[in-house]
Design a protein around this motif. Sequence first.
Motif, PDB file in Angstrom:
ATOM      1  N   ARG A   1      62.267 102.874 102.579  1.00 28.12           N
ATOM      2  CA  ARG A   1      62.458 101.430 102.771  1.00 28.12           C
ATOM      3  C   ARG A   1      63.825 101.152 103.395  1.00 28.12           C
ATOM      4  O   ARG A   1      63.966 100.313 104.286  1.00 28.12           O
ATOM      5  N   GLU A   2      64.843 101.866 102.927  1.00 28.82           N
ATOM      6  CA  GLU A   2      66.200 101.679 103.442  1.00 28.82           C
ATOM      7  C   GLU A   2      66.298 102.058 104.924  1.00 28.82           C
ATOM      8  O   GLU A   2      66.880 101.327 105.723  1.00 28.82           O
ATOM      9  N   ILE A   3      65.727 103.187 105.309  1.00 28.07           N
ATOM     10  CA  ILE A   3      65.828 103.620 106.702  1.00 28.07           C
ATOM     11  C   ILE A   3      64.999 102.701 107.614  1.00 28.07           C
ATOM     12  O   ILE A   3      65.403 102.396 108.733  1.00 28.07           O
ATOM     13  N   GLU A   4      63.865 102.244 107.133  1.00 23.40           N
ATOM     14  CA  GLU A   4      63.044 101.322 107.932  1.00 23.40           C
ATOM     15  C   GLU A   4      63.827 100.039 108.207  1.00 23.40           C
ATOM     16  O   GLU A   4      63.850  99.545 109.336  1.00 23.40           O
ATOM     17  N   ALA A   5      64.512  99.518 107.194  1.00 22.17           N
ATOM     18  CA  ALA A   5      65.313  98.302 107.367  1.00 22.17           C
ATOM     19  C   ALA A   5      66.503  98.552 108.285  1.00 22.17           C
ATOM     20  O   ALA A   5      66.846  97.705 109.121  1.00 22.17           O
ATOM     21  N   ARG A  37      62.457 108.876  97.042  1.00 19.56           N
ATOM     22  CA  ARG A  37      61.937 109.021  98.411  1.00 19.56           C
ATOM     23  C   ARG A  37      61.482 107.669  98.964  1.00 19.56           C
ATOM     24  O   ARG A  37      61.827 107.291 100.086  1.00 19.56           O
ATOM     25  N   ASP A  38      60.731 106.918  98.165  1.00 17.61           N
ATOM     26  CA  ASP A  38      60.218 105.626  98.623  1.00 17.61           C
ATOM     27  C   ASP A  38      61.350 104.642  98.900  1.00 17.61           C
ATOM     28  O   ASP A  38      61.309 103.897  99.877  1.00 17.61           O
ATOM     29  N   ASP A  39      62.376 104.641  98.039  1.00 15.87           N
ATOM     30  CA  ASP A  39      63.545 103.782  98.261  1.00 15.87           C
ATOM     31  C   ASP A  39      64.236 104.152  99.567  1.00 15.87           C
ATOM     32  O   ASP A  39      64.651 103.280 100.331  1.00 15.87           O
ATOM     33  N   MET A  42      61.176 118.782  98.625  1.00 11.88           N
ATOM     34  CA  MET A  42      61.654 118.843 100.009  1.00 11.88           C
ATOM     35  C   MET A  42      60.612 118.174 100.908  1.00 11.88           C
ATOM     36  O   MET A  42      59.420 118.431 100.777  1.00 11.88           O
ATOM     37  N   VAL A  43      61.094 117.278 101.783  1.00 15.28           N
ATOM     38  CA  VAL A  43      60.198 116.593 102.712  1.00 15.28           C
ATOM     39  C   VAL A  43      60.728 116.692 104.131  1.00 15.28           C
ATOM     40  O   VAL A  43      61.933 116.801 104.359  1.00 15.28           O
ATOM     41  N   ALA A  97      64.792 113.816  94.470  1.00 10.26           N
ATOM     42  CA  ALA A  97      64.558 114.164  93.069  1.00 10.26           C
ATOM     43  C   ALA A  97      63.233 113.608  92.563  1.00 10.26           C
ATOM     44  O   ALA A  97      62.643 114.151  91.635  1.00 10.26           O
ATOM     45  N   SER A  98      62.763 112.517  93.182  1.00 12.07           N
ATOM     46  CA  SER A  98      61.536 111.883  92.698  1.00 12.07           C
ATOM     47  C   SER A  98      60.837 111.123  93.820  1.00 12.07           C
ATOM     48  O   SER A  98      61.422 110.860  94.870  1.00 12.07           O
TER      49      SER A  98
END
Length: 81
Positions: A50-54, A45-47, A2-3, A40-41
Amino acid sequence: MMVQLGWATLPGLRGLSVSEFRATPTDAPDNERGVAIEFASDGERDDFLREIEAAFATRRFTNSADAFDTVKAWVLEHAGK
């Protein structure tokens, strides 16, 4: 994991922008003042970051409340995908 998501809201010539998205691990999610989601991993999270930043790189807002509500809605819509 959870983040709690966070981001910077900055003034610009064409309105407010949101960027610098970050995900901080949390045991106490706060969806009243932010957005908490589960991944889940680390890779997932990193993907997502990147998606939200774009997705928000070129968007501009007239006020902070609109920016916050739009980001929160986007996160909640895309978190399950």
